[in-house]
Design an enzyme around this catalytic site. Structure first.
Site, mmCIF file in Angstrom:
data_model
loop_
_atom_site.group_PDB
_atom_site.id
_atom_site.type_symbol
_atom_site.label_atom_id
_atom_site.label_comp_id
_atom_site.label_asym_id
_atom_site.label_seq_id
_atom_site.Cartn_x
_atom_site.Cartn_y
_atom_site.Cartn_z
ATOM 1 N N LYS A 97 16.658 -24.408 -14.191
ATOM 2 C CA LYS A 97 16.336 -24.136 -15.527
ATOM 3 C C LYS A 97 14.818 -23.640 -15.564
ATOM 4 O O LYS A 97 13.829 -24.222 -15.429
ATOM 5 C CB LYS A 97 16.673 -25.333 -16.638
ATOM 6 C CG LYS A 97 16.359 -24.742 -18.082
ATOM 7 C CD LYS A 97 16.769 -25.898 -19.075
ATOM 8 C CE LYS A 97 16.732 -25.399 -20.400
ATOM 9 N NZ LYS A 97 15.072 -24.850 -20.871
ATOM 10 N N ALA B 296 0.734 -1.216 0.071
ATOM 11 C CA ALA B 296 0.022 0.046 -0.119
ATOM 12 C C ALA B 296 0.786 1.321 0.158
ATOM 13 O O ALA B 296 0.750 2.019 -0.730
ATOM 14 C CB ALA B 296 -0.749 0.138 1.217
ATOM 15 N N GLU B 297 1.872 1.212 0.661
ATOM 16 C CA GLU B 297 2.864 2.419 0.922
ATOM 17 C C GLU B 297 3.647 2.696 -0.669
ATOM 18 O O GLU B 297 3.593 3.662 -0.978
ATOM 19 C CB GLU B 297 3.733 2.225 1.891
ATOM 20 C CG GLU B 297 4.466 3.564 2.269
ATOM 21 C CD GLU B 297 5.411 3.606 3.460
ATOM 22 O OE1 GLU B 297 5.188 2.615 4.562
ATOM 23 O OE2 GLU B 297 6.217 4.419 3.871
HETATM 24 C C1 LIG Z 1 25.082 -21.026 -21.239
HETATM 25 C C2 LIG Z 1 23.788 -20.500 -21.923
HETATM 26 C C3 LIG Z 1 23.724 -20.709 -23.445
HETATM 27 C C4 LIG Z 1 23.995 -18.757 -22.096
HETATM 28 N N1 LIG Z 1 25.071 -18.385 -22.573
HETATM 29 C C5 LIG Z 1 25.022 -17.711 -23.790
HETATM 30 O O1 LIG Z 1 24.004 -17.707 -24.486
HETATM 31 C C6 LIG Z 1 26.355 -17.286 -24.302
HETATM 32 C C7 LIG Z 1 26.445 -16.619 -25.749
HETATM 33 C C8 LIG Z 1 27.566 -16.546 -26.196
HETATM 34 C C9 LIG Z 1 28.611 -16.490 -25.510
HETATM 35 O O2 LIG Z 1 30.255 -16.072 -26.092
HETATM 36 C C10 LIG Z 1 29.985 -15.950 -27.589
HETATM 37 C C11 LIG Z 1 30.356 -14.654 -28.089
HETATM 38 C C12 LIG Z 1 30.507 -14.405 -29.419
HETATM 39 C C13 LIG Z 1 30.311 -15.497 -30.289
HETATM 40 C C14 LIG Z 1 30.071 -16.749 -29.824
HETATM 41 C C15 LIG Z 1 29.639 -16.973 -28.371
HETATM 42 C C16 LIG Z 1 28.972 -17.072 -24.326
HETATM 43 C C17 LIG Z 1 27.451 -17.489 -23.921
HETATM 44 C C18 LIG Z 1 22.402 -20.572 -21.299
HETATM 45 C C19 LIG Z 1 21.388 -20.857 -22.051
HETATM 46 C C20 LIG Z 1 20.265 -21.002 -21.373
HETATM 47 C C21 LIG Z 1 20.040 -21.120 -19.994
HETATM 48 C C22 LIG Z 1 18.937 -21.390 -19.326
HETATM 49 N N2 LIG Z 1 17.788 -21.284 -19.839
HETATM 50 N N3 LIG Z 1 18.874 -21.226 -17.699
HETATM 51 C C23 LIG Z 1 19.999 -20.962 -17.341
HETATM 52 N N4 LIG Z 1 20.424 -21.201 -15.686
HETATM 53 N N5 LIG Z 1 21.274 -20.865 -18.038
HETATM 54 C C24 LIG Z 1 21.329 -21.032 -19.181
HETATM 55 N N6 LIG Z 1 22.490 -20.658 -19.992
#
Ligand SMILES: CC(C)(CNC(=O)c1ccc(Oc2ccccc2)cc1)c1ccc2c(N)nc(N)nc2n1
Length: 326
Positions: A114, A34-35
């Protein structure tokens, strides 16, 4: 000489930013709803009285702006990658074996819930929230900034003026999902099938005032890019995100072996029903960033992470839910 905004207007913005952070990011309210609402109404009235002091990062943007005609397409600065899947302990041990073959035996993992929601990217320039987007195809998503600004758990200003892009899962808590479907049933509208569809449906419609009413939240789980700073491990990166003001999930655990990872997955298969939000598995990540870099990526997924998928939650259909056509 630029006119000073009325003291009360600045004071209200600071108060609401502080109270909002405690309530929505830390799950630790310091004032009553409420606040909080009364202060928000006072701020909105003052801002209507002094439109020359409009600020894009005022807490009042949480109520939502005007509907958009369409969503712009946006390209992610680094791709939003997907995850390979594991369905059993055998799959997890195979993953661990592949990791050790590539980076040796001195490896630890971070395990995270997840969340069953909508993956989004948030871009901050000098610590100010500039743009938010859906994952899309991993390279190009939709600009849903106006809707994301209504989520109180998304900070409009960070504790440091950094240029950063983060990824997280926007979601609708189970309680909000149930209440929304009761309200839809009352007016004869189609109900959402599950909280993930409800979150996606709320963020991918064009009226931010509607998104603002859907009680959405978010957990941040990755740094897409970060200028002027290196973090040595994933778990230290997540700690840094929390210090910046992001909402991170408190159930994450740094595990020193795949046995500990397997114990964590078994713990949450049992406990998932107690959570106020839905999860569809556990994400396991090699914790050291130098080892992540050494392992690299396949065409669409990191070699250093995997999603352990839970079996779909069996829906217990109560008798009154089954139309008894006797
Ligand atoms: C690990 C990653 C895929 C995120 N990371 C990235 O998206 C990512 C993207 C480019 C990266 O570096 C690059 C940079 C340039 C080009 C290619 C890769 C590094 C990580 C991911 C995906 C889904 C997740 C989810 N549903 N829950 C949780 N808890 N964690 C999760 N983590």
């Amino acid at each position: 000489m630029e006119q000073q905004a009325p003291k009360r207007l600045e004071e209200l913005r600071k108060l609401l930013e502080e109270y909002g952070h405690h309530y929505y990011v830390l799950d630790n309210p310091v004032v009553s709803d409420a606040e909080y609402d009364a202060l928000m109404q006072e701020l909105i009235q003052l801002e209507e009285q002094y439109p020359q002091f409009f600020s894009e990062d005022s807490p009042s943007v949480r109520v939502g702006g005007e509907p958009l005609p369409f969503f712009e397409k946006v390209e992610h600065r680094s791709p939003m990658l997907s995850l390979g899947n594991a369905f059993s302990d055998v799959d997890l041990r195979d993953f661990d074996r592949r990791v050790r073959q590539l980076v040796g035996d001195n490896v630890t993992y971070t395990c995270e819930l997840k969340i069953d929601g909508l993956a989004v990217s948030l871009v901050y320039e000098k610590g100010k929230f500039k743009r938010g987007a859906t994952r899309g195809d991993g390279t190009v998503g939709e600009d849903i900034t106006a809707n994301l600004k209504t989520i109180p758990a998304i900070p409009l200003r960070l504790k440091e003026q950094v240029n950063i892009e983060v990824r997280g899962e926007a979601f609708m808590p189970k309680g909000s999902f149930e209440a929304l479907n009761v309200a839809k049933e009352k007016v004869g509208e189609e109900k959402f099938a599950n909280p993930r569809n409800a979150a996606a449906g709320s963020l991918r419609q064009l009226d931010p005032k509607l998104a603002a009413k859907r009680n959405l939240s978010i957990f941040i789980y990755a740094i897409g890019y970060l200028e002027e700073k290196e973090v040595p491990s994933h778990h230290e990166g997540i700690h840094y995100l929390k210090e910046l003001g992001f909402r991170v999930n408190k159930e994450s655990r740094h595990c020193s072996s795949i046995e500990e990872v397997i114990a964590y997955t078994e713990e949450w298969v049992q406990k998932r029903g107690e959570l106020p939000y839905e999860i569809d598995g556990i994400v396991i990540k090699v914790d050291r960033l130098d080892q992540q870099k050494e392992m690299g990526f396949t065409a669409k997924s990191p070699r250093w992470a995997i999603a352990f998928k839970f079996p779909a939650e069996e829906v217990v259909t109560t008798l009154e839910d089954i139309e008894l056509n006797i």
